[in-house]
Design an enzyme around this catalytic site. Structure first.
Site, short mmCIF file in Angstrom:
data_model
loop_
_atom_site.label_atom_id
_atom_site.label_comp_id
_atom_site.label_asym_id
_atom_site.label_seq_id
_atom_site.Cartn_x
_atom_site.Cartn_y
_atom_site.Cartn_z
N ARG A 33 -9.57 -1.62 4.79
CA ARG A 33 -9.35 -3.06 4.94
C ARG A 33 -9.77 -3.50 6.35
O ARG A 33 -10.38 -4.56 6.53
CB ARG A 33 -7.88 -3.40 4.73
CG ARG A 33 -7.29 -2.87 3.42
CD ARG A 33 -6.89 -3.96 2.46
NE ARG A 33 -6.07 -3.46 1.38
CZ ARG A 33 -6.52 -2.82 0.29
NH1 ARG A 33 -7.82 -2.59 0.13
NH2 ARG A 33 -5.69 -2.39 -0.66
N GLU A 177 5.85 2.17 -10.46
CA GLU A 177 4.63 1.37 -10.49
C GLU A 177 3.52 1.99 -11.35
O GLU A 177 2.76 2.82 -10.87
CB GLU A 177 4.10 1.17 -9.05
CG GLU A 177 2.82 0.33 -9.01
CD GLU A 177 2.27 0.12 -7.59
OE1 GLU A 177 2.82 0.69 -6.63
OE2 GLU A 177 1.29 -0.61 -7.46
N LYS A 219 7.40 -2.10 -11.22
CA LYS A 219 6.30 -2.79 -10.52
C LYS A 219 5.03 -2.65 -11.36
O LYS A 219 4.24 -1.73 -11.15
CB LYS A 219 6.12 -2.19 -9.12
CG LYS A 219 4.92 -2.76 -8.35
CD LYS A 219 4.99 -2.42 -6.87
CE LYS A 219 3.72 -2.85 -6.16
NZ LYS A 219 3.84 -2.84 -4.71
N SER A 261 -0.28 -7.11 -6.97
CA SER A 261 -1.31 -8.15 -7.11
C SER A 261 -2.64 -7.57 -7.57
O SER A 261 -3.42 -8.27 -8.22
CB SER A 261 -1.46 -8.94 -5.81
OG SER A 261 -1.83 -8.14 -4.72
N GLY A 262 -2.94 -6.33 -7.23
CA GLY A 262 -4.07 -5.62 -7.84
C GLY A 262 -5.45 -6.13 -7.48
O GLY A 262 -6.42 -5.80 -8.17
N ARG A 294 -2.09 -7.03 -0.93
CA ARG A 294 -3.25 -7.87 -0.57
C ARG A 294 -2.98 -9.36 -0.74
O ARG A 294 -3.40 -10.18 0.08
CB ARG A 294 -4.48 -7.46 -1.39
CG ARG A 294 -5.14 -6.20 -0.90
CD ARG A 294 -6.06 -5.60 -1.92
NE ARG A 294 -5.31 -4.99 -3.04
CZ ARG A 294 -5.89 -4.40 -4.09
NH1 ARG A 294 -7.21 -4.37 -4.18
NH2 ARG A 294 -5.16 -3.86 -5.03
P1 13P Z 1 -1.62 -4.97 -4.18
O1 13P Z 1 -0.65 -6.08 -4.32
O2 13P Z 1 -2.65 -5.17 -3.11
O3 13P Z 1 -2.20 -4.54 -5.50
O4 13P Z 1 -0.80 -3.71 -3.68
C1 13P Z 1 0.42 -3.44 -4.25
C2 13P Z 1 0.73 -2.02 -4.08
O5 13P Z 1 1.74 -1.68 -3.54
C3 13P Z 1 -0.22 -1.05 -4.60
O6 13P Z 1 0.39 0.19 -4.72
#
Ligand code: 13P
Length: 342
Positions: A33, A177, A219, A261-262, A294
């Site tokens: 990033r 998650e 998640k 958020s992905g 993100r």
């Molecule tokens: P993002 O919201 O950027 O997808 O990241 C969440 C996260 O914790 C990924 O493991």
């Protein structure tokens, strides 16, 4: 296992229309990033970025918990204050990412398996001593020609459940998650089908392995069309599909669902979460919250760009996204909020 303590932590993580801030990028991901923005990729800049986040005035109004990475939970500022203390003093509950990342899955081209169960009990004990109250483990499911395989879904679900059981033993709330990736040209319907299958497998394994659902946060990814899918679904279609899928597969005992958020933009992630809460909140058994990385951090990181002079403006941008997501939990987010920067 102190069941009541676990239930209390899980409840607080999704209380007050707040959500989680994922700031647990591994060093390679954080560096990636930074590289995209021309920020030097060093331990010092990673510390400075996480310090910027943790000292954002007012962040705790919208953020209940922050997920840290192993390097981060051990870092201190120039005055010697541990970052985890800064976070706790701000009124934010510290959590920790404990998986060791997703590696290519043997015999299954295009699929990944998350590692990190070996030695996990000892690591959880150490993190708990350091003050962490919850943990995170991410499993990744790719959609494509002939995938995901049964092997990937079942092994990922089993690992998530083994991790969750160890967390609860250590007094940490597991954030579970299972991420269905956005890469690919799959339709919303295909994502729905896979997400339902994955969630059913995850909850079956959590049950088999005796995980207490009242002390878990799920998640998941939202149900979305693939990035390369030509048909763009509306915010309402995504909200409807996501809630329908979750209602089918997530037991009512789970206190909260906090989406990742992905790779969605901050605005879209807020708008979709808002639509779900606006349309369904009063009829859902669990809270629908957020656990974005993100979608909360990106605009702020762009403004910061590694420069001290930009810290304040970056913190304002971070707080703005956090506020937008708190509003989305209330069904009160609108595009006008972006325009005013309120
Ligand atoms: P993002 O919201 O950027 O997808 O990241 C969440 C996260 O914790 C990924 O493991």
């Amino acid at each position: 296992m102190n069941e009541q303590a676990l239930m209390d932590i899980a409840k607080v993580l999704v209380a007050g229309d707040k959500g989680l801030l994922a700031m647990d990028e591994s060093n390679p991901t954080c560096n990636k990033r930074f590289a995209g923005l021309g920020i030097p990729q060093t331990e010092k800049t990673r510390q400075a970025w996480r310090e910027l986040i943790a000292t954002t005035p007012g962040l705790a109004e919208c953020i209940s918990g922050a997920i840290l990475y192993d390097e981060t939970i051990r870092q201190r500022n120039k005055q010697g204050t541990p970052l985890i203390k800064t976070i706790t003093d701000a009124g934010i509950i510290p959590g920790i990412k404990v998986d060791a990342g997703a590696k290519d899955m043997a015999g299954h081209p295009g699929e990944k398996m998350t590692e990190g169960l070996d030695g996990l009990r000892d690591r959880l004990g150490e993190y708990s001593q350091m003050g962490a109250r919850f943990a995170k483990w991410r499993a990744v499911i790719a959609l494509g020609e002939g995938i995901p395989s049964r092997a990937c879904i079942e092994a990922s679900a089993q690992a998530l459940a083994r991790y969750a059981a160890l967390c609860q033993e250590a007094g940490l709330v597991p954030v579970v998650e299972p991420e269905v990736l956005m890469e690919g040209d799959h339709t919303l319907a295909q994502c729905f089908e896979t997400t339902e299958e994955v969630l059913r497998a995850v909850f079956r394994q959590l049950y088999i392995q005796g995980v207490m659902l009242e002390g878990v946060i799920l998640k998941p990814s939202m149900v979305l069309q693939g990035l390369a899918c030509p048909k763009l679904e509306t915010v309402e279609e995504v909200a409807d599909a996501t809630v329908k899928c979750l209602l089918r597969a997530v037991p009512a005992a789970v206190p909260g669902i906090a989406f990742l958020s992905g790779g969605q933009s901050g605005e879209l992630a807020s708008a979709r979460l808002n639509a779900m809460n606006l349309r369904f909140k009063s009829r859902l058994p669990w809270a629908l919250a957020f656990s974005f990385a993100r979608a909360i951090q990106r605009p702020a990181m762009e403004i910061w760009s590694g420069r001290d002079a930009n810290v304040e403006a970056a913190q304002q941008a971070l707080l703005h996204r956090a506020r937008c997501n708190r509003a989305a939990r209330r069904g009160e987010y609108s595009a006008a909020m972006e325009a005013t920067g309120a």
